[in-house]
Design an enzyme around this catalytic site. Structure first.
Site, PDB file in Angstrom:
ATOM      1  N   ASN A 117      44.217  30.270  18.025  1.00 37.67           N
ATOM      2  CA  ASN A 117      44.236  29.151  17.086  1.00 37.67           C
ATOM      3  C   ASN A 117      42.939  29.135  16.285  1.00 37.67           C
ATOM      4  O   ASN A 117      41.847  29.074  16.861  1.00 37.67           O
ATOM      5  CB  ASN A 117      44.414  27.856  17.910  1.00 37.67           C
TER       6      ASN A 117
ATOM      7  N   ASN B 189      33.643  15.793  20.667  1.00 40.39           N
ATOM      8  CA  ASN B 189      34.055  17.198  20.625  1.00 40.39           C
ATOM      9  C   ASN B 189      32.820  18.084  20.524  1.00 40.39           C
ATOM     10  O   ASN B 189      32.320  18.354  19.441  1.00 40.39           O
ATOM     11  CB  ASN B 189      35.002  17.427  19.442  1.00 40.39           C
TER      12      ASN B 189
ATOM     13  N   CYS C 192      34.667  22.764  19.920  1.00 36.58           N
ATOM     14  CA  CYS C 192      35.566  23.511  19.034  1.00 36.58           C
ATOM     15  C   CYS C 192      34.968  24.892  18.759  1.00 36.58           C
ATOM     16  O   CYS C 192      33.818  24.985  18.320  1.00 36.58           O
ATOM     17  CB  CYS C 192      35.778  22.754  17.727  1.00 36.58           C
TER      18      CYS C 192
ATOM     19  N   CYS D 114      57.510  48.212  44.826  1.00 33.64           N
ATOM     20  CA  CYS D 114      56.449  48.008  45.817  1.00 33.64           C
ATOM     21  C   CYS D 114      55.821  49.342  46.216  1.00 33.64           C
ATOM     22  O   CYS D 114      54.589  49.451  46.351  1.00 33.64           O
ATOM     23  CB  CYS D 114      56.999  47.269  47.037  1.00 33.64           C
TER      24      CYS D 114
ATOM     25  N   CYS E 148      51.905  50.272  45.538  1.00 33.93           N
ATOM     26  CA  CYS E 148      51.060  50.518  46.704  1.00 33.93           C
ATOM     27  C   CYS E 148      50.478  51.932  46.665  1.00 33.93           C
ATOM     28  O   CYS E 148      49.323  52.151  47.023  1.00 33.93           O
ATOM     29  CB  CYS E 148      51.860  50.305  47.983  1.00 33.93           C
TER      30      CYS E 148
ATOM     31  N   CYS F 116      52.226  44.385  46.969  1.00 34.17           N
ATOM     32  CA  CYS F 116      53.667  44.654  47.019  1.00 34.17           C
ATOM     33  C   CYS F 116      54.471  43.369  46.823  1.00 34.17           C
ATOM     34  O   CYS F 116      55.489  43.354  46.127  1.00 34.17           O
ATOM     35  CB  CYS F 116      54.037  45.306  48.347  1.00 34.17           C
TER      36      CYS F 116
END
Length: 480
Positions: free
Chosen positions: A160, A218, A221, A428, A432, A462
């Protein structure tokens, strides 16, 4: 079928075609409940739906790829299995001495830039608003100003470049006056940003005179054009202390500095705010970041700007935990911000010490309507827990956080494979083998993984990569 996975495919349409053709229910609302972690409650919107209703709904689905499997999805959900006896707990909570009907607020941002927007949100059920930051500088925005890291149609993270309110100050002050007049039971908090002492004081006094319940400063920002503003202040402990102190001396309403995450030690400015008399702190604002989508370039140029959305939630929780665990800040109140989409997200902030949470990016994606699931889910959780006051949940997980040096390193929890759920994909095994400790063997004929206990170190990579949830936990035991 994995319900959350299929519900995640739903586009969450406006005036959803699937519900338009359904005579006896609201499948779109039921799917939204699943999407926002309320699967146990989803059945209430399709209880009286016939198979023909759901088939028509599925036919009406306008998904760009293939229709959501609405009938199969919604026939698999259950109705609420927790007895409420028609009563639900109140979500009311005090924040800085202000009574809030629930902990859900709009964050100071693009989601609250005029009267009509905020009024619709308050009508929908939001407890209040931290109105978009008011300043005395001319705000000139760029185009485009947003970018996103996406997972299909959803934002994993959101970048943003928008700054502060573009409205003239008198227009914003009039909006704040009207909001407080028209919604006296809602919490209206003005957000301000000055460039020097007199501006901070002047703007805060204006907000107070407009009838606001509190003022947010603020200090955070990340994309201001001018130096000495926004996160430039939040990174300077002396400025945080001085500006907070100046404002506190000149207004009678609660003062809430907004912390920047673009700093190594957030406790330092937070302590400065505390010693200056701050009533609470908001945390966190967006994280300075870079995305490199050419579609988001401004006249063929990139820049650093703020990052928000689900990706930053763990970072926001870390900062909240650090401040809430700080003994110096034991009397400080916190407003949590960062990646909140579901009631579970909000709950995590509350359990680490926040008395309310602020939402921006999720509203930008899905609209104010998500307040329904935020409220419903949190209330249902409280019923399941037997908790009747939201206050009970505030900070309850803080005692479970310790330094890494104090973690238990003498025991182990082994993973366990449920072969009824295992589909034999081998994810898995691959993870691994290439990223773990080579403790899983894979039978390519039977398509079954097997864990070698002598090699397994209990890291649980896993379990995290398993797409079906077929890998669970065993009991914790002493290491050999």
């Amino acid at each position: 079928m994995h319900n959350h996975e299929e519900a995640a495919r739903c586009l969450l349409c406006a005036d959803a075609p699937c519900s338009q053709v359904c005579k006896n229910g609201d499948p779109a609302r039921a799917i939204r409940a699943i999407r926002f972690d309320n699967e146990k409650l989803a059945g209430q919107w399709v209880t009286v739906c016939t198979d023909q209703d759901l088939e028509r709904a599925e036919t009406a689905c306008i998904h760009y790829d293939r229709p959501v499997r609405i009938k199969e999805l919604l026939r698999s959900v259950c109705c609420d299995d927790v007895a409420t006896n028609g009563k639900v707990p109140s979500l009311a909570i005090d924040f800085c001495g202000i009574s809030c009907e629930n902990p859900f607020f709009l964050a100071s941002s693009a989601v609250c830039t005029n009267y009509e927007m905020v009024a619709r949100a308050l009508d929908a059920g939001w407890a209040g608003v931290f109105y978009k930051t008011i300043c005395k500088q001319e705000i000139r925005e760029v185009s485009p100003r947003f970018d996103a890291v996406k997972n299909d149609t959803a934002f994993s993270g959101f970048r943003n470049m928008e700054q502060l309110s573009e409205n003239p100050i008198d227009v914003d002050l009039d909006i704040l006056r009207r909001l407080k007049k028209d919604y006296p039971t809602k919490v209206i908090i003005g957000s301000v940003m000055g460039q020097f002492e007199e501006e901070w004081i002047e703007l805060a006094k204006m907000v107070e005179e407009a009838g606001c319940d509190a003022v947010e400063l603020n200090f955070s920002c990340p994309q201001m054009r001018l130096t000495g503003m926004g996160s430039d202040v939040g990174q300077n402990v002396e400025l945080v202390t001085f500006y907070t102190s100046f404002v506190k001396r000149h207004v009678g309403i609660p003062v809430i500095p907004k912390m920047t995450p673009n700093i190594t030690h957030i406790n330092e400015p937070a302590q400065g705010a505390y010693f200056a008399g701050a009533d609470a702190v908001s945390a966190i604002n967006t994280i300075k970041s870079i995305t490199m989508s050419h579609q988001a370039m401004v006249s063929e140029k990139f820049t650093v700007s703020g990052y928000s959305g689900r990706a930053i939630k763990p970072i926001a929780l870390r900062y909240i935990c650090q401040m809430a665990s700080n003994k110096i800040l034991k009397n400080m109140q916190f407003s949590g911000i960062g990646g909140i989409e579901t009631w579970r997200d909000a709950l995590e902030f509350i359990q680490l010490g926040c008395r309310n949470v602020q939402v921006c990016t999720a509203v930008m994606q899905y609209g104010y309507r998500i307040i329904d699931d935020l409220i419903l889910g949190l209330q249902h959780y409280m019923v399941e827990r037997g908790v009747d006051r939201l206050e009970t949940l505030v900070g309850e997980q803080l005692p479970n956080f310790v330094l890494p040096s104090n973690l238990d390193r003498e025991t182990i929890v082994f993973p366990k494979i449920d072969y009824e759920q295992c589909i034999g994909c081998g994810r898995c095994y691959i993870s691994c083998a290439d990223g773990g400790h080579q403790a899983i063997y894979f039978d390519t004929v039977k398509r079954q993984p097997r864990i070698a206990g002598t090699k397994c170190v209990g890291c649980h990579l896993c379990r995290l990569v398993c797409p079906t949830g077929a890998i669970g936990l065993t009991k914790r035991i002493k290491k050999k």
